[in-house]
Design an enzyme around this catalytic site. Structure first.
Site, PDB file in Angstrom:
ATOM      1  N   ASN A   1      -7.065   6.955   1.378  1.00 14.18           N
ATOM      2  CA  ASN A   1      -7.676   5.862   2.131  1.00 14.18           C
ATOM      3  C   ASN A   1      -9.181   6.040   2.281  1.00 14.18           C
ATOM      4  O   ASN A   1      -9.922   5.054   2.385  1.00 14.18           O
ATOM      5  CB  ASN A   1      -7.041   5.750   3.520  1.00 14.18           C
ATOM      6  CG  ASN A   1      -5.640   5.187   3.486  1.00 14.18           C
ATOM      7  OD1 ASN A   1      -5.196   4.646   2.481  1.00 14.18           O
ATOM      8  ND2 ASN A   1      -4.921   5.321   4.591  1.00 14.18           N
TER       9      ASN A   1
ATOM     10  N   GLY B   1      -1.715  -4.571   6.210  1.00  9.12           N
ATOM     11  CA  GLY B   1      -0.539  -5.363   6.510  1.00  9.12           C
ATOM     12  C   GLY B   1       0.752  -4.571   6.471  1.00  9.12           C
ATOM     13  O   GLY B   1       1.748  -5.029   5.927  1.00  9.12           O
TER      14      GLY B   1
ATOM     15  N   TYR C   1      -1.625   4.025  23.524  1.00  8.25           N
ATOM     16  CA  TYR C   1      -1.012   4.802  22.446  1.00  8.25           C
ATOM     17  C   TYR C   1      -0.378   6.098  22.955  1.00  8.25           C
ATOM     18  O   TYR C   1       0.479   6.677  22.283  1.00  8.25           O
ATOM     19  CB  TYR C   1      -2.047   5.158  21.376  1.00  8.25           C
ATOM     20  CG  TYR C   1      -2.678   3.995  20.661  1.00  8.25           C
ATOM     21  CD1 TYR C   1      -2.243   2.685  20.848  1.00  8.25           C
ATOM     22  CD2 TYR C   1      -3.747   4.208  19.778  1.00  8.25           C
ATOM     23  CE1 TYR C   1      -2.844   1.629  20.185  1.00  8.25           C
ATOM     24  CE2 TYR C   1      -4.345   3.155  19.111  1.00  8.25           C
ATOM     25  CZ  TYR C   1      -3.900   1.870  19.318  1.00  8.25           C
ATOM     26  OH  TYR C   1      -4.503   0.830  18.659  1.00  8.25           O
TER      27      TYR C   1
ATOM     28  N   ARG D   1      -2.359  10.414   1.849  1.00  6.47           N
ATOM     29  CA  ARG D   1      -2.792   9.040   2.097  1.00  6.47           C
ATOM     30  C   ARG D   1      -4.094   8.989   2.882  1.00  6.47           C
ATOM     31  O   ARG D   1      -4.921   8.094   2.676  1.00  6.47           O
ATOM     32  CB  ARG D   1      -1.693   8.251   2.804  1.00  6.47           C
ATOM     33  CG  ARG D   1      -0.547   7.862   1.879  1.00  6.47           C
ATOM     34  CD  ARG D   1       0.347   6.825   2.508  1.00  6.47           C
ATOM     35  NE  ARG D   1       1.086   7.342   3.640  1.00  6.47           N
ATOM     36  CZ  ARG D   1       2.258   7.983   3.548  1.00  6.47           C
ATOM     37  NH1 ARG D   1       2.802   8.186   2.364  1.00  6.47           N
ATOM     38  NH2 ARG D   1       2.873   8.416   4.628  1.00  6.47           N
ATOM     39  N   ILE D   2      -4.272   9.934   3.807  1.00  6.76           N
ATOM     40  CA  ILE D   2      -5.543   9.990   4.537  1.00  6.76           C
ATOM     41  C   ILE D   2      -6.692  10.177   3.554  1.00  6.76           C
ATOM     42  O   ILE D   2      -7.728   9.500   3.630  1.00  6.76           O
ATOM     43  CB  ILE D   2      -5.511  11.117   5.586  1.00  6.76           C
ATOM     44  CG1 ILE D   2      -4.576  10.731   6.746  1.00  6.76           C
ATOM     45  CG2 ILE D   2      -6.914  11.413   6.119  1.00  6.76           C
ATOM     46  CD1 ILE D   2      -4.325  11.853   7.734  1.00  6.76           C
TER      47      ILE D   2
END
Length: 277
Positions: free
Chosen positions: A240, A190, A50, A236-237
């Site tokens: 989630n 996905g 990464y 979003r963190i």
């Protein structure tokens, strides 16, 4: 709110939700790790390939949490898994991360040019040297996973592969369970497409959640499954992570599982042996 799930495998205790960092770069990666740890994540996944281990390490350092409170995973790239090279790669990863050890060290992909006994012997040696508390493999099909378990003289604790509702891994998941391994899902939503499916959206509305939250909850409610969604966006963190205050019913779980398609393919096979799903 219920407590986050911990997956146990051969002595490892792995938080069932982790922050994925693939393609997370620079300050955005540092900030993502900091935000994830702030909202409650205690599992961060990176890899030598990464190119962001230094940034992940900086996020860990600035967050200032006790070392034993954060489960850190990294991976050795498939070109570096020969004896000697694997240990050197692990040491380089630790230097970039600023850590004395990682909690889990994976072989990122198998390499048909290097005997499996050699690469796994090097992985076990890395553990015995104290470079990693636990070891595992990524992207191993069933036959290769069985052989890996047989060859290792240190316990493998996890298998990491792509897994999401439209990509069935039921056979591979069953094999991981047979060996007592945790199963870590990368690309768990996905690339976002699975969250837009009608069945997911209907379940999301019923629970007052987002499609991503529903899919992540589907992962962690499965026995031994860990999800590592990647995001650099603070909202979003947080979203989630907010999956511990609801649960899916049996029919909801089954409905999401029925989304699996026979033509599912891995999203990012930079190097892929024959895949057995």
């Amino acid at each position: 709110m219920s407590q986050p799930i911990i997956v146990e495998a051969h002595g490892a205790r792995i938080p069932a939700l982790g922050l994925g960092t693939f393609r997370s770069e620079g300050q955005a990666c540092v900030d993502a790790v900091l935000e994830a740890l702030r909202v409650g994540y205690r599992h961060v996944d990176t890899a030598a390939m990464y190119g962001n281990e230094a940034e992940v390490g900086e996020g860990l350092r600035v967050a200032g949490l006790p070392r034993d409170e954060v489960f850190v995973t990294t991976k050795v790239w498939w070109t570096d898994i020969a004896p000697g090279a694997l240990q050197a790669s692990a040491e380089a990863s630790l230097k970039k991360l600023g850590l004395h050890h990682v909690d889990l060290l994976h072989i990122h992909w198998p390499n048909p040019e290097i005997p499996l006994a050699d690469s796994l012997g090097a992985l076990c040696d890395a553990k015995r040297r104290g470079l990693a508390r636990h070891i595992g493999v990524c992207n191993f099909p069933i036959a290769l996973l069985d052989e890996a378990v047989r060859l290792c003289d240190e316990p493998l604790v996890a298998l990491q592969c792509e897994y999401h509702p439209t990509l069935s891994q039921h056979r591979l998941l069953a094999e991981a369970r047979r060996h007592g391994l945790a199963f870590t899902s990368y690309s768990p939503i996905g690339k976002g497409t699975d969250t837009e499916e009608k069945v997911v959206q209907e379940i999301a509305v019923a629970h007052g959640k987002t499609g991503a939250q529903v899919v992540l909850r589907w992962h962690v409610q499965q026995d031994g499954v860990i999800a590592i969604p990647k995001s650099s966006h603070p909202v979003r963190i947080q979203q989630n992570y907010d999956i511990w205050d609801f649960s899916l019913g049996d029919e909801e779980m089954a409905a999401i599982s029925r989304m699996a398609r026979p033509d599912g393919r891995m999203i990012n096979p930079a190097f892929a042996p024959q895949w057995d799903s």
